[in-house]
Scaffold this motif. Structure first.
Motif, PDB file in Angstrom:
ATOM      1  N   LEU A 385       0.828  -1.219   0.000  1.00 17.86           N
ATOM      2  CA  LEU A 385       0.000   0.000   0.000  1.00 17.86           C
ATOM      3  C   LEU A 385       0.860   1.266   0.000  1.00 17.86           C
ATOM      4  O   LEU A 385       0.540   2.275  -0.642  1.00 17.86           O
ATOM      5  CB  LEU A 385      -0.936  -0.014   1.217  1.00 17.86           C
ATOM      6  CG  LEU A 385      -2.064  -1.050   1.171  1.00 17.86           C
ATOM      7  CD1 LEU A 385      -2.812  -1.068   2.496  1.00 17.86           C
ATOM      8  CD2 LEU A 385      -3.040  -0.730   0.042  1.00 17.86           C
ATOM      9  N   ALA A 386       1.976   1.212   0.772  1.00 15.02           N
ATOM     10  CA  ALA A 386       2.862   2.383   0.805  1.00 15.02           C
ATOM     11  C   ALA A 386       3.466   2.653  -0.580  1.00 15.02           C
ATOM     12  O   ALA A 386       3.602   3.805  -1.025  1.00 15.02           O
ATOM     13  CB  ALA A 386       3.957   2.168   1.833  1.00 15.02           C
ATOM     14  N   ARG A 387       3.843   1.547  -1.192  1.00 15.05           N
ATOM     15  CA  ARG A 387       4.418   1.711  -2.525  1.00 15.05           C
ATOM     16  C   ARG A 387       3.363   2.236  -3.511  1.00 15.05           C
ATOM     17  O   ARG A 387       3.660   3.052  -4.405  1.00 15.05           O
ATOM     18  CB  ARG A 387       4.972   0.376  -3.016  1.00 15.05           C
ATOM     19  CG  ARG A 387       6.230  -0.038  -2.280  1.00 15.05           C
ATOM     20  CD  ARG A 387       6.646  -1.435  -2.720  1.00 15.05           C
ATOM     21  NE  ARG A 387       7.808  -1.878  -1.962  1.00 15.05           N
ATOM     22  CZ  ARG A 387       8.319  -3.090  -2.072  1.00 15.05           C
ATOM     23  NH1 ARG A 387       7.755  -3.979  -2.917  1.00 15.05           N
ATOM     24  NH2 ARG A 387       9.381  -3.410  -1.367  1.00 15.05           N
ATOM     25  N   LYS A 388       2.149   1.759  -3.351  1.00 14.82           N
ATOM     26  CA  LYS A 388       1.085   2.227  -4.249  1.00 14.82           C
ATOM     27  C   LYS A 388       0.847   3.713  -4.094  1.00 14.82           C
ATOM     28  O   LYS A 388       0.607   4.427  -5.080  1.00 14.82           O
ATOM     29  CB  LYS A 388      -0.198   1.460  -3.964  1.00 14.82           C
ATOM     30  CG  LYS A 388      -0.193   0.046  -4.489  1.00 14.82           C
ATOM     31  CD  LYS A 388      -1.495  -0.646  -4.169  1.00 14.82           C
ATOM     32  CE  LYS A 388      -1.496  -2.082  -4.667  1.00 14.82           C
ATOM     33  NZ  LYS A 388      -2.777  -2.771  -4.376  1.00 14.82           N
ATOM     34  N   GLU A 389       0.869   4.166  -2.811  1.00 14.41           N
ATOM     35  CA  GLU A 389       0.642   5.602  -2.591  1.00 14.41           C
ATOM     36  C   GLU A 389       1.741   6.446  -3.238  1.00 14.41           C
ATOM     37  O   GLU A 389       1.487   7.554  -3.741  1.00 14.41           O
ATOM     38  CB  GLU A 389       0.571   5.883  -1.089  1.00 14.41           C
ATOM     39  CG  GLU A 389      -0.684   5.326  -0.450  1.00 14.41           C
ATOM     40  CD  GLU A 389      -0.699   5.549   1.039  1.00 14.41           C
ATOM     41  OE1 GLU A 389       0.318   6.077   1.572  1.00 14.41           O
ATOM     42  OE2 GLU A 389      -1.718   5.200   1.677  1.00 14.41           O
ATOM     43  N   LYS A 394       2.457   7.916 -10.919  1.00 13.05           N
ATOM     44  CA  LYS A 394       3.143   7.323 -12.066  1.00 13.05           C
ATOM     45  C   LYS A 394       2.402   6.111 -12.609  1.00 13.05           C
ATOM     46  O   LYS A 394       2.519   5.809 -13.790  1.00 13.05           O
ATOM     47  CB  LYS A 394       4.550   6.897 -11.669  1.00 13.05           C
ATOM     48  CG  LYS A 394       5.434   8.084 -11.285  1.00 13.05           C
ATOM     49  CD  LYS A 394       6.811   7.575 -10.901  1.00 13.05           C
ATOM     50  CE  LYS A 394       7.719   8.746 -10.511  1.00 13.05           C
ATOM     51  NZ  LYS A 394       9.070   8.289 -10.142  1.00 13.05           N
ATOM     52  N   LYS A 395       1.708   5.376 -11.725  1.00 17.94           N
ATOM     53  CA  LYS A 395       1.145   4.113 -12.168  1.00 17.94           C
ATOM     54  C   LYS A 395      -0.355   4.064 -11.870  1.00 17.94           C
ATOM     55  O   LYS A 395      -0.807   3.236 -11.074  1.00 17.94           O
ATOM     56  CB  LYS A 395       1.832   2.946 -11.482  1.00 17.94           C
ATOM     57  CG  LYS A 395       3.307   2.875 -11.808  1.00 17.94           C
ATOM     58  CD  LYS A 395       3.942   1.715 -11.109  1.00 17.94           C
ATOM     59  CE  LYS A 395       5.425   1.628 -11.437  1.00 17.94           C
ATOM     60  NZ  LYS A 395       6.079   0.489 -10.771  1.00 17.94           N
ATOM     61  N   LYS A 396      -1.080   4.975 -12.423  1.00 17.74           N
ATOM     62  CA  LYS A 396      -2.516   4.974 -12.221  1.00 17.74           C
ATOM     63  C   LYS A 396      -3.177   3.796 -12.909  1.00 17.74           C
ATOM     64  O   LYS A 396      -4.186   3.268 -12.445  1.00 17.74           O
ATOM     65  CB  LYS A 396      -3.130   6.274 -12.767  1.00 17.74           C
ATOM     66  CG  LYS A 396      -2.755   7.491 -11.957  1.00 17.74           C
ATOM     67  CD  LYS A 396      -3.397   8.736 -12.526  1.00 17.74           C
ATOM     68  CE  LYS A 396      -3.049   9.962 -11.709  1.00 17.74           C
ATOM     69  NZ  LYS A 396      -3.671  11.208 -12.262  1.00 17.74           N
ATOM     70  N   GLU A 397      -2.586   3.394 -14.017  1.00 13.35           N
ATOM     71  CA  GLU A 397      -3.183   2.284 -14.744  1.00 13.35           C
ATOM     72  C   GLU A 397      -3.008   0.948 -13.980  1.00 13.35           C
ATOM     73  O   GLU A 397      -3.843   0.054 -14.109  1.00 13.35           O
ATOM     74  CB  GLU A 397      -2.517   2.176 -16.114  1.00 13.35           C
ATOM     75  CG  GLU A 397      -2.785   3.376 -17.009  1.00 13.35           C
ATOM     76  CD  GLU A 397      -2.084   3.266 -18.358  1.00 13.35           C
ATOM     77  OE1 GLU A 397      -1.310   2.275 -18.507  1.00 13.35           O
ATOM     78  OE2 GLU A 397      -2.308   4.137 -19.195  1.00 13.35           O
ATOM     79  N   LYS A 398      -1.902   0.859 -13.234  1.00 15.05           N
ATOM     80  CA  LYS A 398      -1.650  -0.405 -12.522  1.00 15.05           C
ATOM     81  C   LYS A 398      -2.439  -0.547 -11.218  1.00 15.05           C
ATOM     82  O   LYS A 398      -2.433  -1.605 -10.600  1.00 15.05           O
ATOM     83  CB  LYS A 398      -0.170  -0.553 -12.199  1.00 15.05           C
ATOM     84  CG  LYS A 398       0.686  -0.666 -13.456  1.00 15.05           C
ATOM     85  CD  LYS A 398       2.147  -0.853 -13.083  1.00 15.05           C
ATOM     86  CE  LYS A 398       3.011  -1.002 -14.320  1.00 15.05           C
ATOM     87  NZ  LYS A 398       4.444  -1.168 -13.999  1.00 15.05           N
ATOM     88  N   GLU A 399      -3.101   0.563 -10.788  1.00 11.51           N
ATOM     89  CA  GLU A 399      -3.830   0.501  -9.528  1.00 11.51           C
ATOM     90  C   GLU A 399      -4.989  -0.484  -9.591  1.00 11.51           C
ATOM     91  O   GLU A 399      -5.271  -1.203  -8.607  1.00 11.51           O
ATOM     92  CB  GLU A 399      -4.360   1.900  -9.183  1.00 11.51           C
ATOM     93  CG  GLU A 399      -3.285   2.848  -8.700  1.00 11.51           C
ATOM     94  CD  GLU A 399      -3.849   4.210  -8.337  1.00 11.51           C
ATOM     95  OE1 GLU A 399      -5.083   4.373  -8.477  1.00 11.51           O
ATOM     96  OE2 GLU A 399      -3.081   5.063  -7.875  1.00 11.51           O
ATOM     97  N   LEU A 400      -5.644  -0.502 -10.743  1.00 13.08           N
ATOM     98  CA  LEU A 400      -6.760  -1.432 -10.875  1.00 13.08           C
ATOM     99  C   LEU A 400      -6.292  -2.880 -10.764  1.00 13.08           C
ATOM    100  O   LEU A 400      -6.931  -3.712 -10.104  1.00 13.08           O
ATOM    101  CB  LEU A 400      -7.467  -1.194 -12.215  1.00 13.08           C
ATOM    102  CG  LEU A 400      -8.142   0.188 -12.366  1.00 13.08           C
ATOM    103  CD1 LEU A 400      -8.663   0.370 -13.813  1.00 13.08           C
ATOM    104  CD2 LEU A 400      -9.293   0.322 -11.376  1.00 13.08           C
ATOM    105  N   GLU A 401      -5.160  -3.175 -11.400  1.00 16.75           N
ATOM    106  CA  GLU A 401      -4.635  -4.543 -11.331  1.00 16.75           C
ATOM    107  C   GLU A 401      -4.238  -4.929  -9.882  1.00 16.75           C
ATOM    108  O   GLU A 401      -4.465  -6.058  -9.432  1.00 16.75           O
ATOM    109  CB  GLU A 401      -3.424  -4.676 -12.242  1.00 16.75           C
ATOM    110  CG  GLU A 401      -3.775  -4.514 -13.722  1.00 16.75           C
ATOM    111  CD  GLU A 401      -2.559  -4.633 -14.619  1.00 16.75           C
ATOM    112  OE1 GLU A 401      -1.438  -4.818 -14.042  1.00 16.75           O
ATOM    113  OE2 GLU A 401      -2.713  -4.566 -15.845  1.00 16.75           O
ATOM    114  N   ARG A 402      -3.636  -3.959  -9.202  1.00 17.70           N
ATOM    115  CA  ARG A 402      -3.234  -4.230  -7.824  1.00 17.70           C
ATOM    116  C   ARG A 402      -4.454  -4.474  -6.918  1.00 17.70           C
ATOM    117  O   ARG A 402      -4.429  -5.294  -6.009  1.00 17.70           O
ATOM    118  CB  ARG A 402      -2.417  -3.088  -7.276  1.00 17.70           C
ATOM    119  CG  ARG A 402      -1.043  -2.986  -7.925  1.00 17.70           C
ATOM    120  CD  ARG A 402      -0.275  -1.780  -7.397  1.00 17.70           C
ATOM    121  NE  ARG A 402       1.038  -1.697  -8.028  1.00 17.70           N
ATOM    122  CZ  ARG A 402       1.906  -0.695  -7.829  1.00 17.70           C
ATOM    123  NH1 ARG A 402       1.578   0.306  -6.992  1.00 17.70           N
ATOM    124  NH2 ARG A 402       3.064  -0.690  -8.438  1.00 17.70           N
TER     125      ARG A 402
END
Length: 584
Positions: A385-389, A394-402
């Protein structure tokens, strides 16, 4: 100037007239006496003469005169007095006489042997003895004549009336010895300490009394061989063949041989017939009770009798015959009929109690592992979660996959929880199935008459008798392997931390693979099908008889192995010092 000297025989005392008897040999005198030896002197000439007398001897021997006058052809007697008080030995006295006219000298040697004339040695074979009333005891009395004279021995007895001496009067020559018997014929009730003295006086000389004593302690007959019989005062019998015991202790002072007898009904017997016990020793008597069914319920008295040396010791026992109620009979019959099933049930309960803690331990381990897994997973989730924040921009597209991965992982955790619950239930079910299968095998075998469940202990006993050594070897191997595993664990704990972590990871992987296997839905069905096929094959090929024979033959080894296994498990489970040592 001729004259002569002659010795006379020994006399006790000198009177006015002395009878002279010539004696040419040596003299034998007794110690502690006063004796006289007369000497005859004769003047052989036709004229009167005077003679001087000289005695060369100790002071206890002396002449009564120092000179003597004799007319022609006359004789005279002078005396030699002896006092042998405290004198003993052989002596040679010199007697010299000299005539006044002519100075003629005559010499005479007087040999005297002074000894113990009246010495007697009297001895009893014992100084002290303990005897029982009613006994006849004989003691040897030895008398020896240690003196020089022949003695007329008369024995006297200072004792109670029950003591006597055989042949109390006899003669003994010098150095002769004789043994007589002192008889003690004691009454039954005599009690106390008695002093028995045997004595003798030689030639009526009371100052020379010789004696010996024996102290006899007497005990009444009943107390001498007393037997203490300890047993139940009342025995209840329900018309069964029964056996009970009685202890007998010899509380007397001497060894006793008891003749055992029984007074009572004929359906009660006792054994053995005789009992030999030392003082303080204990023996057992067996009483066999076998009443007939036609006897009336009542109290029947019996009397145990022990007889030794005409003394009788008894003990009364009441035998109460009672009939059992129908309810008690039915309960006993039911327990007897189903006793082997009851034994089996008890065994299963014991095994369940033994292994229930192990099952709980396994369950707790699984819980701990799951908790560790959850903690680890939460930590990973937090990092992600920290890395996602940080990488949102930079990686809005990868948020859905995560997010999808997160949902998938949550589903996996739920499935893992369900699997853990199923694993708990499956472990409990496995034990239930094992117990159910054992009971089913016993029931099917009993119903198909492959074996009789009633004789299961006999089958188990025969099995152990035939394969005792193999079972013992197997148990030894199991114990050795168990100790080797403990040693291995002890050594492995001291390894490096990295190896421990690797072992934990491998254990977690194995646990996961096991959980997957146990969670296969068709596992239980497959196991039941295989078990049914095995049972059908055994029945189809007629192997039940062989299996039955195998169990009958090696039943003792099975039972012994189970007992040893249960003992080891109990020892490890309940003996905490041993369990701590093995854990260390």
């Amino acid at each position: 100037y001729d004259y002569s000297l002659e010795q006379g025989k020994v006399i006790d005392e000198a009177d006015e007239s002395i009878g002279f008897l010539q004696h040419d040999n040596s003299y034998l005198l007794c110690k502690d006496e006063q004796k006289i030896i007369p000497i005859l002197i004769t003047n052989n000439e036709k004229f009167e003469n005077r003679y001087k007398l000289i005695l060369d001897a100790p002071e206890w021997a002396a002449l009564n005169v120092n000179n003597i006058r004799l007319n022609a052809k006359k004789s005279g007697i002078f005396l030699t007095n002896f006092d042998t008080t405290n004198v003993e030995g052989e002596f040679d006295f010199k007697l010299n006489t000299v005539s006044e006219l002519g100075k003629v000298q005559r010499k005479k040697n007087i040999k005297v042997d002074v000894g113990e004339c009246y010495a007697l040695e009297l001895e009893l074979e014992k100084e002290k003895d303990v005897v029982c009333g009613g006994e006849i005891i004989n003691y040897d009395v030895t008398i020896k004549n240690a003196g020089t004279l022949r003695q007329n021995v008369k024995l006297e007895l200072d004792a109670p009336d029950w003591a006597s001496i055989e042949n109390a009067s006899f003669y003994l020559s010098s150095e002769q010895e004789k043994t007589v018997t002192l008889n003690a014929n004691l009454p039954d009730d005599v009690s106390g300490s008695f002093l028995v003295e045997v004595s003798t006086v030689p030639d009526n000389k009371p100052e020379l009394k010789f004696s010996d004593k024996i102290e006899i302690d007497t005990i009444p007959k009943l107390a001498c061989y007393i037997a203490d019989i300890s047993t139940k005062t009342s025995v209840t019998n329900f018309y069964n063949h029964d056996l009970f015991f009685a202890k007998v202790r010899n509380d007397g002072r001497k060894e006793a041989i008891y003749n055992v007898s029984l007074e009572g009904p004929s359906w009660v017997s006792i054994s053995p017939g005789t009992l030999e016990l030392n003082p303080g020793q204990t023996g057992n008597l067996n009483l066999d009770v076998n009443p007939g069914a036609d006897l009336e319920p009542d109290t029947y008295g019996i009397k145990i009798n022990l007889e030794s040396n005409s003394a009788v010791y008894s003990k009364n026992v009441d035998i109460v015959l009672k009939k059992e109620s129908e309810f008690v009979k039915k309960v006993k019959a039911t327990v007897t009929f189903y006793q082997y099933y009851i034994y089996l049930l008890i065994l299963l309960v014991v095994l369940a109690v033994i292994f229930i803690n192990q099952l709980k331990g396994a369950r707790d381990k699984i819980k701990k592992r799951h908790e560790k897994y959850k903690v680890k997973k939460e930590k990973l989730m937090a990092l992600k979660l920290a890395r996602k924040e940080k990488e949102k921009e930079k990686k809005k597209e990868k948020e859905l996959e995560r997010q999808r991965e997160k949902q998938i992982r949550e589903k996996e955790t739920k499935k893992a929880k369900k699997r853990i619950k199923k694993l708990k239930i499956s472990l409990n079910r496995i034990w239930i199935y094992i117990l159910f299968i054992i009971a089913a095998i016993i029931f099917i075998g009993h119903q198909n008459r492959l074996f009789n469940a009633k004789y299961l202990p006999i089958y188990i006993r025969n099995l152990f008798v035939g394969y005792l050594y193999y079972i013992l070897i197997g148990v030894g191997i199991v114990v050795a392997l168990f100790l080797l595993v403990l040693l291995y664990n002890f050594i492995s704990k001291k390894g490096k931390k990295k190896k421990v972590k690797k072992a934990e990871k491998k254990a977690e992987k194995k646990a996961k693979t096991r959980r997957k296997r146990y969670n296969i839905p068709y596992y239980q069905i497959l196991f039941i099908l295989l078990f049914g096929i095995v049972i059908y094959s055994i029945s189809f090929f007629g192997l039940f008889e062989n299996i039955k024979n195998f169990f009958v033959l090696y039943q003792y080894y099975f039972a012994l192995g189970i007992i040893i296994l249960v003992a080891i498990i109990f020892l490890i489970r309940f003996y905490k010092p041993l369990f701590k040592f093995l854990r260390e």
